[in-house]
Every structure is written in structure tokens, then in C-alpha cells.
Design a protein around this motif. Structure first.
Motif, PDB file in Angstrom:
ATOM      1  N   ASP A 161       0.867  -1.188   0.000  1.00  0.00           N
ATOM      2  CA  ASP A 161       0.000   0.000   0.000  1.00  0.00           C
ATOM      3  C   ASP A 161       0.895   1.226   0.000  1.00  0.00           C
ATOM      4  O   ASP A 161       1.187   1.804   1.046  1.00  0.00           O
ATOM      5  CB  ASP A 161      -0.927  -0.023   1.219  1.00  0.00           C
ATOM      6  CG  ASP A 161      -1.890   1.149   1.230  1.00  0.00           C
ATOM      7  OD1 ASP A 161      -1.997   1.833   0.192  1.00  0.00           O
ATOM      8  OD2 ASP A 161      -2.523   1.397   2.273  1.00  0.00           O
ATOM      9  N   ASN A 163       0.577   4.359  -1.258  1.00  0.00           N
ATOM     10  CA  ASN A 163       0.058   5.705  -1.008  1.00  0.00           C
ATOM     11  C   ASN A 163      -0.866   5.777   0.202  1.00  0.00           C
ATOM     12  O   ASN A 163      -1.498   6.812   0.441  1.00  0.00           O
ATOM     13  CB  ASN A 163      -0.667   6.234  -2.250  1.00  0.00           C
ATOM     14  CG  ASN A 163      -1.796   5.313  -2.690  1.00  0.00           C
ATOM     15  OD1 ASN A 163      -1.947   4.208  -2.153  1.00  0.00           O
ATOM     16  ND2 ASN A 163      -2.586   5.749  -3.651  1.00  0.00           N
ATOM     17  N   ASP A 165      -3.794   4.485   1.015  1.00  0.00           N
ATOM     18  CA  ASP A 165      -5.248   4.562   0.887  1.00  0.00           C
ATOM     19  C   ASP A 165      -5.916   3.234   1.193  1.00  0.00           C
ATOM     20  O   ASP A 165      -7.129   3.095   1.046  1.00  0.00           O
ATOM     21  CB  ASP A 165      -5.648   5.054  -0.502  1.00  0.00           C
ATOM     22  CG  ASP A 165      -5.183   4.111  -1.603  1.00  0.00           C
ATOM     23  OD1 ASP A 165      -4.458   3.125  -1.306  1.00  0.00           O
ATOM     24  OD2 ASP A 165      -5.528   4.363  -2.786  1.00  0.00           O
ATOM     25  N   LEU A 447     -12.349   0.542   4.147  1.00  0.00           N
ATOM     26  CA  LEU A 447     -12.915   1.425   3.119  1.00  0.00           C
ATOM     27  C   LEU A 447     -14.395   1.671   3.361  1.00  0.00           C
ATOM     28  O   LEU A 447     -14.976   2.617   2.826  1.00  0.00           O
ATOM     29  CB  LEU A 447     -12.704   0.807   1.738  1.00  0.00           C
ATOM     30  CG  LEU A 447     -11.234   0.650   1.308  1.00  0.00           C
ATOM     31  CD1 LEU A 447     -11.131  -0.126   0.008  1.00  0.00           C
ATOM     32  CD2 LEU A 447     -10.575   2.013   1.168  1.00  0.00           C
ATOM     33  N   ARG A 520       0.026   5.312   6.101  1.00  0.00           N
ATOM     34  CA  ARG A 520      -0.549   6.662   5.992  1.00  0.00           C
ATOM     35  C   ARG A 520      -0.112   7.304   4.683  1.00  0.00           C
ATOM     36  O   ARG A 520       0.936   6.964   4.130  1.00  0.00           O
ATOM     37  CB  ARG A 520      -0.110   7.519   7.174  1.00  0.00           C
ATOM     38  CG  ARG A 520       1.381   7.439   7.457  1.00  0.00           C
ATOM     39  CD  ARG A 520       1.755   8.185   8.710  1.00  0.00           C
ATOM     40  NE  ARG A 520       3.074   7.792   9.171  1.00  0.00           N
ATOM     41  CZ  ARG A 520       3.878   8.572   9.868  1.00  0.00           C
ATOM     42  NH1 ARG A 520       3.513   9.805  10.161  1.00  0.00           N
ATOM     43  NH2 ARG A 520       5.057   8.143  10.271  1.00  0.00           N
ATOM     44  N   PRO A 521      -0.890   8.229   4.164  1.00  0.00           N
ATOM     45  CA  PRO A 521      -0.575   8.845   2.876  1.00  0.00           C
ATOM     46  C   PRO A 521       0.519   9.893   2.974  1.00  0.00           C
ATOM     47  O   PRO A 521       0.926  10.303   4.066  1.00  0.00           O
ATOM     48  CB  PRO A 521      -1.916   9.470   2.461  1.00  0.00           C
ATOM     49  CG  PRO A 521      -2.615   9.751   3.754  1.00  0.00           C
ATOM     50  CD  PRO A 521      -2.190   8.664   4.690  1.00  0.00           C
ATOM     51  N   HIS A 548     -10.126   6.002   8.039  1.00  0.00           N
ATOM     52  CA  HIS A 548      -8.695   5.761   8.183  1.00  0.00           C
ATOM     53  C   HIS A 548      -7.998   6.801   9.054  1.00  0.00           C
ATOM     54  O   HIS A 548      -7.115   6.468   9.852  1.00  0.00           O
ATOM     55  CB  HIS A 548      -8.018   5.749   6.804  1.00  0.00           C
ATOM     56  CG  HIS A 548      -8.505   4.648   5.926  1.00  0.00           C
ATOM     57  ND1 HIS A 548      -8.364   4.665   4.556  1.00  0.00           N
ATOM     58  CD2 HIS A 548      -9.145   3.486   6.208  1.00  0.00           C
ATOM     59  CE1 HIS A 548      -8.891   3.569   4.045  1.00  0.00           C
ATOM     60  NE2 HIS A 548      -9.374   2.844   5.013  1.00  0.00           N
ATOM     61  N   ASN A 549      -8.381   8.057   8.902  1.00  0.00           N
ATOM     62  CA  ASN A 549      -7.644   9.148   9.543  1.00  0.00           C
ATOM     63  C   ASN A 549      -8.193   9.506  10.927  1.00  0.00           C
ATOM     64  O   ASN A 549      -7.767  10.480  11.531  1.00  0.00           O
ATOM     65  CB  ASN A 549      -7.650  10.395   8.652  1.00  0.00           C
ATOM     66  CG  ASN A 549      -9.058  10.867   8.343  1.00  0.00           C
ATOM     67  OD1 ASN A 549     -10.015  10.114   8.519  1.00  0.00           O
ATOM     68  ND2 ASN A 549      -9.196  12.097   7.888  1.00  0.00           N
TER      69      ASN A 549
END
Length: 611
Positions: A161, A163, A165, A447, A520-521, A548-549
Motif C-alpha cells: 500500500d 500511497n 489509501d 474502506l 498513511r498517505p 482511516h484518519n
């Protein structure tokens, strides 16, 4: 406080069960294996087990099996014998393609499992691999609903993963550039990544796992330097960015053949360690497994002696010329905590020096007993005689798998001899019975939560990158740690499970803390990590990091997994209650007899008084 008291109470009853003779079995019984292939597969026990995943989202892990190198069969877990049934078939015979690897995952973010295949095309001139994704829909695969990549790969890709997301991306070196490229999941767009000066090693053992205890997965690469030396590069994730190689380590100087890197919290300190198997000569007459702490240039041998009863054993050298007749299998360790003591064990394929026998062996993680491994504190010990495991001849792959979803890791072994290009499948039930506990953790993509498409919770999306760590108090009152990364490797039959089973040893106390972190992005400095407390042992924790955040909003579903020790504790409790009731009954009966005797004496005394 109440949770700790409850944990101590559970431990007291477990001890009582042992004192009543209902608990711990002898050491021979504890390490026994039992062949259960027939009840699991019936007559279908053949093919190459290539991956694991919950394809139909029923919280039971299914098997992805290759047959004749061009058919993919998905064996769905069932409640009736045979417990794994071939339900979904995907054939590439029409294209005369030879499949080399299978990686399930949700590559478009619809919370349904897709399947990525790497394969050699028809009339291939070289060994460059094509990649295709078959898109999952309504828990099935449509052969026409697919996307074929417009680039070829020089080696099997790493699924990661990149980026942050939580949609898997595809990382590897393609035919358009000598630098690694990445296909971003979701929109399927290509991007150049990392300014790497060295070449990628083939076969590689890249990994996507947290190596610096910040709960964010880093990128581990196996490369070849300009002097043609094998080396290892760690690209730390700093605020979602992989800017440069933080650490570079060369292989041990005396190692000529380098195997696949494996990762485990070998010494139980809460940090991931790097395990490296290999040989000191071209024919693997002298082999060893080394351990290195991330960021350290020191290699510590954790096993160097592979001799038994005058016979020297060693790893099976990698033969790249096997393509395309067979899937080439590098020197690989498959990691799992076989005895739930909190220290990960390993399975390895060894052959004797004459080459006449090739078997799977269990390498148990035990305290160090010699000077060479003192710095690690632990070492591997080979169990040369393990009942049914030793009876499987010409073994080529051995890995751990929780067959009965009870938190105890069983063993799957593939062996030669079924057909020219197919293996026989053997499944061995782990009959380990002791007062040892575990926690089983799976982290989903997050998601969606309660609003997922088709109202299906995405249990089977096979998410790479999450990192899990726990702290607990052991039976002696000392602080104990354990950690693991989820789906850190995906190439060359890594055969990693979509969940982690963390052994807790003999402590029946609740877990004090369990931490889960996700990637994390780019540009996000805050670590995405959440903590849960007072987790019940012998349970499965399903973590949904949604959104996610906002880690404090993540949810966790806890499923208890009753084990034999719980049953034995219940029997002990019932036995004690019955014993106490029997004593009460006897005393009551004696008291009643005494009362009756006293009444008769009183009646007799009244009769003489009347006269």
C-alpha cells in the motif's frame, strides 16, 4: 482492575484443571501431528497451494490452488466433510499460459476480493511475466471481467500500500524502465518510484512491514550492488514518503547462496527482526540461518548445525532453470508460532547431503544455549522426528495454516509425485494441547463499515501493511511483548496468512494493551494507530479502521474461540462443585440420621416418664 482480576481467576481455574490431571499432556503428545488430509479434501488433495484468503467473506479462510499451472481453483471452507470444496474455477488453458503466482486482494476498492495472477505467456521467449487482475463480483470471478497489464515484470511483484489509501498497489521492475514502477490500485495508473541505484535481486524477497516500531509499514528491498553483492535496503516511511534508503546492509560474508528474507519478532521484544537463511557453498552442504536487527549491520547465527545421527542436512538450492516445467521455489522460511509460547517458530525444507531425501522440518524457537547466539538470546532447534511430518517424502513447500479456525496453527505440506507439474497436498493437524493462549488479529481495509456494497463486511480483502503489537504480563509477572506485520510479502509462494496468530504463552491474564497501526498517505505526520485494552485471551479480533484518519473511531469485533483448556477448566469447576455437593449431601445425611436417633431417644424417654 476487574479485567486483571478476571484474568487471574481464569489462570487459577486453569491451574486447578492441571492439578486434577485434566490439563497438560506429556511432551510427546504435545508435539504430535495428525494427518487429516482426507477429511479436509477428500479425493481433491492435489495441486499447488498458492495463497490464502476469505473469498466469500464468511470469516473462514479459503485456499487458492493451482492445477497444471494454468487452472486456479478456489477451495471454499465448509462446515461439513470434506471441509474444503473446489467451488470457483478460473482457467487460462485457452491462452496456454503458465501461472507463477496468485495474490488475492481488493485492487479497485469495492470491498470485494479480486485475484491477481502472474503468468508466463504462450511461446514466451524470456522469463518476463505478464500480470492480470480478475475482478471479483458477488463472490465469484468472471473470466471475461479482467484487466491485463500493458507492461511485463522481470520478477513477481510486491503487493503493498504505497500511497496509504488501503487499496493494494503493485510494485516491481517492468520492461519500460530499470527503476521500480508502481501501479496504484483503484485508478490503475503507473508511477515511477524511488531513485534506486542498485539492481533488484531475482528472486527478490521484498517486504512491506514496520521495521522501526512507529506502526507505519516501511519498504524492505533485496538488491544487488555494483560489485554484484547481495544487499538489503530499508526505505523508512517518513510522513508517508519513501525518500531515500535509511539503512543498507550486506549479506553475511560467508554466505554464498542467499535465501528469502523472513520477518518475525524473534526474541519477543516488540520489534520486527530480519531472518536470513542461506548456504556457505553452492551445493548447500553447510547452511545457517542468521538474524539481524533492523538498522544493525551485525548478523547473529541462530542455527548453524543441521546434522542428525551422522547425516548432514541442508537447504535445497534455488534452481531458476526449472521454469517453465515447475514453479521454482527459493530457500524459504515460513513463520508461525506453533506452540503459542510467544516466540515464532519456522518451517523449512531440508535435504540430506546425498540428495536422496527431502523433507519438511519444524524449527522451534528456544532459548540460546551457545555463545554464537547470545546476542539474540534465542535460537532455532530442529525437531528431527515429528511423527507424520517425517513420513512425507519429497516435500517442496511447508507452511502454517489455521485449518479449524481455532487459533492453533496447523501445517500444510506440498510434495512431489502426484503429477508432472502438480504436487500432492498434505494437511497435518497440530495436536498441541497445553495451558498456552493466543490472540488472533485480522485488520480489514476500512474502506467501509456498515455501508459496504452488497451489505457484505469485507472480511476477505487481504490487506497488506497493518502492524500489530501487544503487551501483557506473563505467568511470572514480567512484562511480555509481541508483534507481527500483516501480509508483508506476496511473491515466490510466500504463503502468508491474511491474519496473525500471536502466542501469549501460559499467562491467562487479559492483554493489557493491543495496538494496531496502518499505512498513511504522503504528507500526513500523525501516525494512524489505535489501542485496545483488556483483550480476552483465546479470541479473534477483527479490526475495521474506518475512517482511516480517525483512529479513535475504529471499531473492533471480538470473537471468543473456546479452546480445550476452557473445556477442561469447566470440567474442573463442575467436578469441584459436584465434590462439594457430595460432601454437603453426606453431611446432611449424617445429620439427618443423628436427628432421627435423637428423636427416637426422646420418644423412649417420654414413655418411661409417663409410667
Amino acid at each position: 482492575m476487574a479485567a486483571a482480576a478476571a484474568g487471574r481467576l481464569l489462570g487459577t481455574w486453569a491451574l486447578l484443571a492441571q492439578l486434577l490431571g485434566l490439563g497438560l499432556l506429556g511432551p510427546d503428545s504435545a508435539r504430535a501431528l495428525h494427518n487429516v488430509t482426507a477429511e479436509l479434501f477428500g479425493s481433491e488433495a492435489w495441486g499447488t497451494v498458492a495463497a490464502f484468503g476469505d473469498f466469500n467473506s464468511d470469516k473462514q479462510t479459503d485456499l487458492f490452488v493451482l492445477r497444471e499451472r494454468n487452472d486456479l481453483i478456489i477451495f471454499l471452507a465448509d462446515q461439513k466433510e470434506p471441509y474444503f470444496k473446489p467451488k470457483v474455477t478460473l482457467s487460462m488453458k485457452n491462452q496456454s499460459s503458465l501461472i507463477t503466482s496468485v495474490v488475492p486482494g481488493d485492487y479497485d476498492g469495492d470491498s470485494q476480493m479480486d485475484v491477481l495472477l502472474t503468468y508466463l505467456p504462450q511461446n514466451h521467449v524470456n522469463n518476463e511475466l505478464l500480470v492480470v487482475i480478475f475482478w471479483g463480483q458477488n463472490q465469484t470471478l468472471n473470466p471475461r471481467n479482467k484487466t491485463v497489464f500493458n507492461r511485463t515484470f522481470y520478477d513477481e511483484p510486491l503487493i503493498m500500500d504505497f500511497n496509504g489509501d488501503l487499496i493494494p498497489d503493485v510494485f516491481g521492475v517492468t520492461n519500460v524502465s530499470s527503476q521500480p514502477q508502481i501501479l496504484i490500485g483503484g485508478n490503475l495508473s503507473w508511477h515511477p518510484v524511488l531513485n534506486i541505484q542498485s539492481k533488484m535481486k531475482i528472486p527478490h524477497s521484498h517486504a512491506f512491514i514496520d521495521l522501526n516500531k512507529d506502526f507505519t509499514a516501511d519498504l524492505f528491498l533485496t538488491t544487488v550492488s555494483r560489485s554484484n553483492a547481495v544487499q538489503f535496503e530499508i526505505w523508512e516511511n517518513k510522513d508517508g514518503n519513501y525518500s531515500s534508503a535509511t539503512y543498507t546492509t550486506e549479506k553475511p560474508q560467508n554466505m554464498k547462496l542467499v535465501g528469502q528474507s523472513a520477518f518475525a519478532d524473534f526474541d519477543g521484544d516488540g520489534q520486527t527482526d530480519h531472518l536470513l537463511p542461506g548456504c556457505e557453498d553452492e551445493n548447500c552442504q553447510k547452511c545457517a540461518i542468521y538474524l539481524s536487527k533492523p538498522g544493525s549491520n551485525q548478523w547473529i547465527p541462530v542455527i548453524q548445525d543441521f546434522s542428525y545421527k551422522g547425516t548432514v542436512w541442508g537447504f535445497v538450492p534455488f534452481n531458476h532453470e526449472q521454469l517453465p516445467a515447475e514453479i521454482p521455489i527459493p530457500i524459504t522460511l515460513h513463520i508461525g508460532d506453533y506452540n503459542m509460547d510467544g516466540y515464532p517458530d519456522a518451517l523449512a525444507i531440508l535435504r540430506n547431503t546425498s540428495g536422496s531425501n527431502q523433507q519438511a522440518f519444524l524449527l522451534e524457537n528456544v532459548p540460546c544455549n551457545n555463545a554464537s547466539c547470545e546476542r539474540a538470546g534465542r535460537m532455532f532447534k530442529v525437531y528431527w522426528e515429528l511423527s507424520d511430518l517425517n513420513q512425507i517424502k519429497d516435500a517442496v513447500v511447508a507452511t502454517f495454516f489455521d485449518i479449524y479456525e481455532d487459533g492453533i496453527l496447523d501445517i500444510i505440506v506440498l510434495s512431489k509425485g502426484y503429477k508432472k507439474n502438480d504436487f500432492a497436498i498434505h494437511t497435518l493437524k497440530n495436536n498441541f494441547e497445553a495451558d498456552a493462549y493466543f490472540v488472533k488479529v485480522i485488520v480489514l481495509s476500512g474502506l467501509c463499515s456498515n455501508d459496504c456494497p452488497h451489505k457484505i463486511t469485507p472480511f476477505g480483502v487481504n490487506q497488506p501493511g497493518p502492524y500489530i503489537m501487544y503487551t501483557a504480563v506473563d505467568a511470572n509477572g514480567y512484562l511480555k511483548n509481541g508483534s507481527a506485520g500483516q501480509l508483508s510479502q506476496s511473491a515466490h509462494l510466500a504463503l502468508q496468512l491474511p491474519y496473525n496468530v500471536l502466542g501469549l504463552g501460559r499467562s491467562a491474564n487479559f492483554l493489557d494493551h493491543l495496538y494496531v497501526g496502518i499505512p498513511r498517505p504522503l504528507g500526513e505526520k500523525a501516525i494512524r494507530k489505535q489501542e485496545w485494552t483488556a483483550i480476552i485471551p483465546n479470541s479473534q479480533l477483527i479490526v475495521i479502521p474506518y475512517p482511516h484518519n480517525v483512529p479513535r473511531s475504529w471499531s473492533a469485533k471480538l470473537y471468543l474461540t473456546p479452546s480445550n483448556i476452557v473445556l477442561l477448566t469447566a470440567i474442573a469447576l463442575i467436578g469441584v462443585c459436584v465434590f462439594i455437593l457430595a460432601i454437603i449431601g453426606i453431611l446432611h445425611w449424617q445429620e439427618k440420621k443423628a436427628d432421627d436417633r435423637e428423636k427416637r431417644q426422646e420418644a423412649h424417654r417420654f414413655h418411661f416418664d409417663a409410667m
